[in-house]
Scaffold this active site. Structure first.
Site, PDB file in Angstrom:
ATOM      1  N   PHE A   6      43.723 111.742  26.539  1.00 39.03           N
ATOM      2  CA  PHE A   6      44.919 110.964  26.877  1.00 39.03           C
ATOM      3  C   PHE A   6      46.140 111.886  26.831  1.00 39.03           C
ATOM      4  CE2 PHE A   6      41.867 107.962  25.038  1.00 39.03           C
ATOM      5  CZ  PHE A   6      41.810 106.997  26.041  1.00 39.03           C
ATOM      6  N   LYS A  34      49.308 113.878  28.486  1.00 40.93           N
ATOM      7  CA  LYS A  34      50.286 113.855  29.566  1.00 40.93           C
ATOM      8  C   LYS A  34      50.651 115.289  29.926  1.00 40.93           C
ATOM      9  CE  LYS A  34      53.322 111.435  27.236  1.00 40.93           C
ATOM     10  NZ  LYS A  34      52.599 111.125  25.997  1.00 40.93           N
ATOM     11  N   LYS A  64      39.283 104.988  29.347  1.00 38.94           N
ATOM     12  CA  LYS A  64      40.142 105.974  30.011  1.00 38.94           C
ATOM     13  C   LYS A  64      40.627 105.465  31.364  1.00 38.94           C
ATOM     14  CE  LYS A  64      41.977 109.882  31.396  1.00 38.94           C
ATOM     15  NZ  LYS A  64      43.239 110.391  30.895  1.00 38.94           N
ATOM     16  N   PHE A  83      57.087 103.015  31.129  1.00 40.16           N
ATOM     17  CA  PHE A  83      56.509 102.925  32.475  1.00 40.16           C
ATOM     18  C   PHE A  83      57.098 101.767  33.277  1.00 40.16           C
ATOM     19  CE2 PHE A  83      53.641 105.845  30.557  1.00 40.16           C
ATOM     20  CZ  PHE A  83      53.143 106.607  31.601  1.00 40.16           C
ATOM     21  N   CYS A 124      45.613 112.507  37.734  1.00 37.01           N
ATOM     22  CA  CYS A 124      44.969 111.410  36.989  1.00 37.01           C
ATOM     23  C   CYS A 124      45.113 110.044  37.647  1.00 37.01           C
ATOM     24  CB  CYS A 124      45.515 111.361  35.563  1.00 37.01           C
ATOM     25  SG  CYS A 124      45.088 112.811  34.580  1.00 37.01           S
TER      26      CYS A 124
END
Length: 440
Positions: free
Chosen positions: A155, A157, A210, A255, A266
């Site tokens: 996970f 970024k 995921k 977000f 991704c």
């Protein structure tokens, strides 16, 4: 612990380096000799803030090594991380050939118990395929060697990958073996001394987690972009709307930023892969995710449409400055980047473009190798020379508070198309700048 990491891309190199940082002995394998040569010479083949210094520090300490020797890597670590690429096939499904090849190499050379960890983003059921591949290779050798397969999705970024690994908000581990679970808990103990962040579950749930996480985040982005387009038509301001809905603790602020569409290695790939998995393996049409993908594909052309709405559909003789090429700030990754679509839209309409990005211009030259109508500037102000307008695509920090007087002086006309809503429309209007944001 001795750890082997197969693959030295974003996930593999960051994971291996961070594991070495807390004292483990890590050997990173890559079949690309050029990548290994760069790493052995003290460089890194990707851009990630803070990673190069951490790599050099751990290499100097003897905890981090690199190799192209498959057999050596398979025999080295009791824990074998598979962190190879899973690029999308033409039908949107994840290409599993590199994961399967890595599993087979382990099976060909292992001689004692291994925990084989799927770190790559893989479809549900991949652990079964890895297990089968290893067992096939062991059968060919006529030997029986115990091993466990674990799903441990990343996970990370891009641009904040080290922070994400060293201080994780959760560590998802899917496994069926108590021995493997104990080993994974021990491996990750240094990263969760404050409180237990490890979530243990079955393998298939870990694999789905995921895809579900990235698809949820992509959904929020596309929903906000659709709301932004609506706000523009209705005379509302999406920034005000964002604050209004983000203050609800059930929604939150993360977000919720409208923009010119998501990209990277991704979100686009994982949304497509989950849609394909649902259709192929379960016979389910994921209507929401199909809409998310369609909305994002359309959003990448919003900036180009705004430019043509202002200057006309024919942009022959027009020249534009473009700030930001990477799909997001703090990376040089241009996979599925919105900038690629914006540049194509402008060039197809007859315009020329001068682009600037702090780190991604070399990568851009690979994406547009023979495009003579696309040039590059040494700095952001230099990109503005003789441009009819400025187009902002990536939210680099250095773009957030520019010298607006210099912008006005350099541009033929003071016009800014802002794909990341970095500025306040009222303030720019007061400076005499014509400003087009997203949903403002």
């Amino acid at each position: 612990m001795k750890v082997t990491v197969i693959g030295t891309g974003y996930v593999g190199l960051v994971s291996g380096t961070c594991l070495a940082e807390v004292g483990n002995e890590v050997l990173c394998l890559d079949v690309d000799p050029a990548k290994i040569r760069i790493l052995e010479e003290g460089g890194i083949p990707i851009f990630e803030p803070g990673l190069q210094d951490m790599v050099r520090r751990n290499v100097a300490a003897g905890r981090l090594c690199f190799t192209t020797d498959v057999e050596k890597a398979a025999k080295y670590g009791a824990i074998q991380f598979i962190a190879v690429g899973t690029p999308p096939d033409e039908d949107g499904s994840a290409d599993m050939q590199y994961v399967t090849a890595a599993a087979r190499n382990i099976g060909r050379h292992m001689s004692d118990y291994k925990v084989i960890v799927n770190k790559s983003t893989v479809p549900v059921g991949t652990a079964d395929a890895v297990k089968a591949a290893v067992n096939e290779e062991l059968a060919k050798r006529g030997v029986s060697v115990p091993f466990s397969v674990v799903s441990n999705p990343e996970f990370l970024k891009e641009g904040a990958a080290i922070e994400d690994f060293m201080k994780p908000d959760r560590i998802v581990v899917g496994c069926e073996s108590e021995q493997a679970a104990h080993i994974m808990r021990t491996l990750y103990a240094p990263f969760q001394r404050n409180h237990d962040r490890l979530i243990l579950m079955d393998i298939r749930s870990a694999e789905l987690t995921k895809y579900a996480a990235n698809s949820m985040l992509a959904t929020r982005i596309s929903f906000m972009n659709e709301l932004a387009n609506l706000a523009e038509k209705l005379g509302a301001d999406i920034e005000h709307v964002r604050k209004g809905i983000g203050s609800d603790p059930r929604i939150g602020y993360d977000f919720l930023y409208a923009g010119a569409g998501y990209g990277g290695s991704c979100f686009p790939k994982d949304v497509k892969a989950l849609i394909k998995t649902a259709a192929t393996d379960a016979g389910i049409d994921l209507k929401v995710l199909n809409a998310v993908k369609a909305a994002n594909d359309a959003q990448k052309h919003v900036l180009g449409a705004k430019v043509k709405a202002h200057f006309g559909a024919n942009l022959e003789g027009r020249h534009f400055a473009l700030w930001g090429l990477a799909f997001k700030a703090n990376t040089d990754d241009m996979r599925e980047a919105t900038s690629c679509e914006v540049i194509k839209d402008l060039l197809e309409a007859g315009a020329t473009v001068t682009a600037y990005d702090p780190v991604a211009m070399a990568e851009a030259r690979h994406h547009f190798p023979d495009e003579k109508r696309l040039g590059y500037a040494e700095n952001q102000i230099g990109a503005l020379e003789n441009a009819d307008a400025l187009i902002i695509v990536t939210e680099w920090k250095e773009f957030r508070s520019p010298n607006f007087d210099s912008i006005k002086a350099k541009l033929k006309s003071p016009i800014i198309f802002d794909g990341r809503n970095l500025f306040e429309p009222v303030e720019l209007k007061g400076m005499g700048i014509t400003y087009f944001g997203i949903g403002r």
